[in-house]
Scaffold this active site. Structure first.
Site, PDB file in Angstrom:
ATOM      1  CG  ASP A 516     124.689  -4.742  46.527  1.00 18.27           C
ATOM      2  OD1 ASP A 516     124.524  -4.727  45.305  1.00 18.27           O
ATOM      3  OD2 ASP A 516     123.788  -4.987  47.337  1.00 18.27           O
ATOM      4  N   GLY A 569     117.719  -2.237  46.428  1.00 14.80           N
ATOM      5  CA  GLY A 569     118.474  -1.128  46.975  1.00 14.80           C
ATOM      6  C   GLY A 569     119.909  -1.533  47.216  1.00 14.80           C
ATOM      7  CD  GLU A 570     125.318   1.210  46.161  1.00 16.79           C
ATOM      8  OE1 GLU A 570     126.546   1.199  46.243  1.00 16.79           O
ATOM      9  OE2 GLU A 570     124.664   2.057  45.524  1.00 16.79           O
ATOM     10  N   GLY A 571     123.253  -2.499  48.660  1.00 14.34           N
ATOM     11  CA  GLY A 571     123.608  -3.149  49.911  1.00 14.34           C
ATOM     12  C   GLY A 571     122.726  -4.336  50.243  1.00 14.34           C
TER      13      GLY A 571
END
Length: 655
Positions: A516, A569-571
């Site tokens: 992601d 946000g990533e994840g």
């Protein structure tokens, strides 16, 4: 404040050791803090003591409130016991409390009972509680009765409070060692937030090695309010050394040199090199699981694109009836990039996000809690300006790759069934764009996301600075090799190198990974040259509207499952989509076969059927060879049967 799942923490240390500064840094991100001062005012003529107290007060933010308990030692117990789950308390220090406890003017009838009451209040506290206490047990035995009484009482207090707290840290000469939990004992303990929020990351930041055990967080974050709130399981960090940039350092030293079952070992430890032969998912169970979906009693057209999830899970689990992922771990990699890559980024923002996740707050931590996923925050080495010089040294790349591999191995050993790769770091998008340009021939401006400020405005000037940094880095390395480790050293940096090691280690241990964001997909691009099998263990729930992620997905052959375009946000997007993926696997694993294909009917028929639908046995009294259906009467005029020599009427089929 919750430190890696602990909400009551005792900080020990000697005089001028830095224990108070460390304790204050742990609660720096809390909206409000109640500072509980225990020390008596002292002699008005003692200017040195007054100066110390003034220095303590000057360090406290204006949003903090101060409560004095020096007049009554029982008041501290009352304050702790009355504090609610939304409060953050910093008690500094227990030495002052013991001084008041021994004062004849305030001394209670039973010192031991008062200390036990304090420990009980700490143990049952629902507030976020940090207590500071001097450690005097290493000094000489005092020569006066009063001095010995003080050390004895303080030692008893420290022991009782340490037993009641979730965690205990010892600060010596400004360096912090974690004393609790002690199973398994970390070789070199490093606090997850040992530096102040304003401290800049060093060039050789030490990544945090995951211990095998975890402690569930119990505190309620201040931004959530009261109520029954479950925080994600945050893993306990323990440090592993990172090779410095000195020429004498050699790769293969440290925790990541431990043996692995996946690769041959030589004197330098784990060898990660191009062309490794790692496991592949099962070639047969994936298609079998997808074919099996057509036989299930599903109303409508079926699972649609989520059939890919079933096929992926079946191939990675080696069974045609895959199970939903229960044990999930989120690896949040925090590592900043210096130079133009981080243009427009708020200084210290990535560190704040990491502290926020440790405290169980923010989108990533909340989604992890909702998905019953463990959360592990990992610090990657800071990356130098790629437009000026290599982002990492060769030794640092080797160390980061091995460390990421070990993180994946530790997850597999702990029974984790699925890893979610997340990242937060200034300049990570630009570094990922540089990696894509080097590995896929992309034009940096086409794969570099626009820069959005905290106010939601697009910062084109910062975006152009990032583009220029990537352009200059590619020009600087135009004659350099484009092998995986060279790309990581010149352009990728610590976070992408560490993520690459995680993907390789997960592949070696047959643990699937949800990607992601740009860091994860850039790491997948690099991993192709080291082990082409790694991409087959990766699943991309969503591209998030990021052009770089889209391009990497096309090159890697990963089809995004949804198009939510979340920007949390990533994840976080992967975690938001995880319940949908689990739902698809639950249906695939639990739905029966359609009755027309031999499954149970709505009347509760439990008889076994053959592949053609003939009933073998049951409980309705019919003969075993008797068909379980009766031919319906025709709805209109016409023959009920058609002989072999009779013509078939138009519009009707031959029975």
């Amino acid at each position: 404040m919750s430190v890696d799942g602990w909400h009551t923490l005792l900080v020990l240390g000697g005089i001028r050791s830095g224990k108070s500064e460390f304790a204050e840094s742990l609660v720096a991100d809390a909206p409000t803090v109640r500072y509980v001062a225990t020390a008596p005012a002292g002699d008005p003529e003692d200017t040195e003591w007054a100066t110390r107290l003034a220095a303590h007060r000057a360090r406290r933010p204006g949003s903090w409130t101060t409560e004095e308990t020096a007049a009554n030692p029982g008041r501290l117990v009352e304050v702790i016991a009355a504090a609610g789950p939304n409060e953050t308390l910093l008690v500094d220090d227990l030495g002052g409390w013991v001084t008041v406890l021994l004062d004849p003017a305030h001394q209670p009838a039973d010192d031991t009972a008062t200390i036990a009451e304090l420990a009980a209040a700490v143990r049952s506290s629902t507030a976020r509680l940090v207590l500071v206490s001097p450690e005097v047990g290493l000094s000489l035995v005092p020569t006066t009765p009063l001095g010995r009484a003080f050390t004895d009482a303080l030692g008893a207090t420290n022991r009782a409070v340490a037993d009641a707290c979730d965690a205990v840290a010892l600060v010596v000469a400004g360096q912090t060692a974690w004393l609790k939990p002690t199973t398994p004992a970390p070789a070199h303990a490093v606090p997850p937030a040992a530096t102040s929020p304003e401290a800049a990351p060093s060039r050789a930041a030490t990544p945090q090695t995951a211990a095998h055990q975890a402690a569930p967080a119990q505190a309620v974050p201040a931004d959530l309010g009261a109520g029954d709130v479950t925080l994600p399981e945050v893993l306990t960090p323990a440090a592993a050394p990172v090779p410095a940039r000195a020429a004498s350092d050699e790769p293969g030293t440290g925790d990541w040199a431990a043996p692995t079952m996946a690769l041959p070992m030589i004197a330098t430890g784990l060898v990660i090199q191009p062309g490794m032969e790692l496991p592949m998912p099962d070639d047969y169970t994936g298609p079998q699981a997808v074919d099996r979906l057509a036989t299930l009693d599903i109303p409508g057209a079926g699972l649609g694109v989520l059939e890919q999830v079933v096929g992926f899970a079946a191939a990675t689990q080696g069974t045609a009836t895959p199970r939903p992922w229960d044990a999930v771990r989120v690896l949040l990699i925090q590592g900043d990039h210096e130079g133009g890559a981080s243009a427009g980024a708020t200084p210290g923002e990535s560190s704040r996000r990491a502290r926020q996740a440790r405290a169980g707050r923010g989108a990533l931590a909340r989604l992890a809690a909702e998905n019953r996923a463990g959360l592990q925050i990992v610090e990657a080495p800071a990356s130098a300006p790629m437009e000026e010089r290599p982002a990492l040294s060769a030794d640092e790349v080797e160390a980061a790759l091995r460390y990421g591999w070990r993180l994946a191995e530790q997850a597999a050993d702990a029974g984790v069934q699925l890893l979610v790769l997340a990242a937060c770091g200034a300049g990570a998008e630009a570094a990922a764009a540089a990696v894509l340009a080097a590995t896929a021939g992309a034009e940096p401006p086409t794969v570099l996301d626009r820069v959005v400020t905290e106010q939601g405005e697009i910062d084109d000037a910062a975006w152009m600075v990032r583009c220029a940094a990537v352009r200059d880095a590619l020009h600087r390395t135009r004659r350099s090799a484009r092998e995986a480790k060279d790309v990581l050293a010149e352009l990728g940096g610590g976070d992408i190198a560490l993520a690459t090691g995680v993907l390789l280690g997960a592949t070696a241990r047959k643990v699937p990974v949800l990607l992601d964001g740009p860091v994860g997909t850039a790491a997948a691009m690099v991993s192709r040259d080291l082990a082409g099998q790694a991409r087959h263990w990766c699943l991309l729930p969503d591209h998030g509207g990021r052009p770089g992620v889209r391009l990497a997905a096309d090159v890697l052959g990963l089809t995004p499952l949804v198009d939510l375009r979340l920007d949390l946000g990533e994840g976080a997007t992967a975690l938001a989509a995880l319940p949908l993926l689990r739902s698809a696997l639950t249906l695939a694993a639990t739905l029966p076969v359609h009755p027309s294909l031999g499954g149970p009917d709505d009347e509760g028929d439990t008889g076994e059927r053959t592949g053609t639908g003939d009933r073998i046995g049951g409980d309705d009294g019919r003969a075993e060879d008797e068909p379980d259906f009766a031919e319906p009467e025709p709805a209109g005029p016409g023959p009920t049967t058609v002989g072999a020599d009779e013509p078939v009427f138009p519009g009707r089929r031959a029975d």
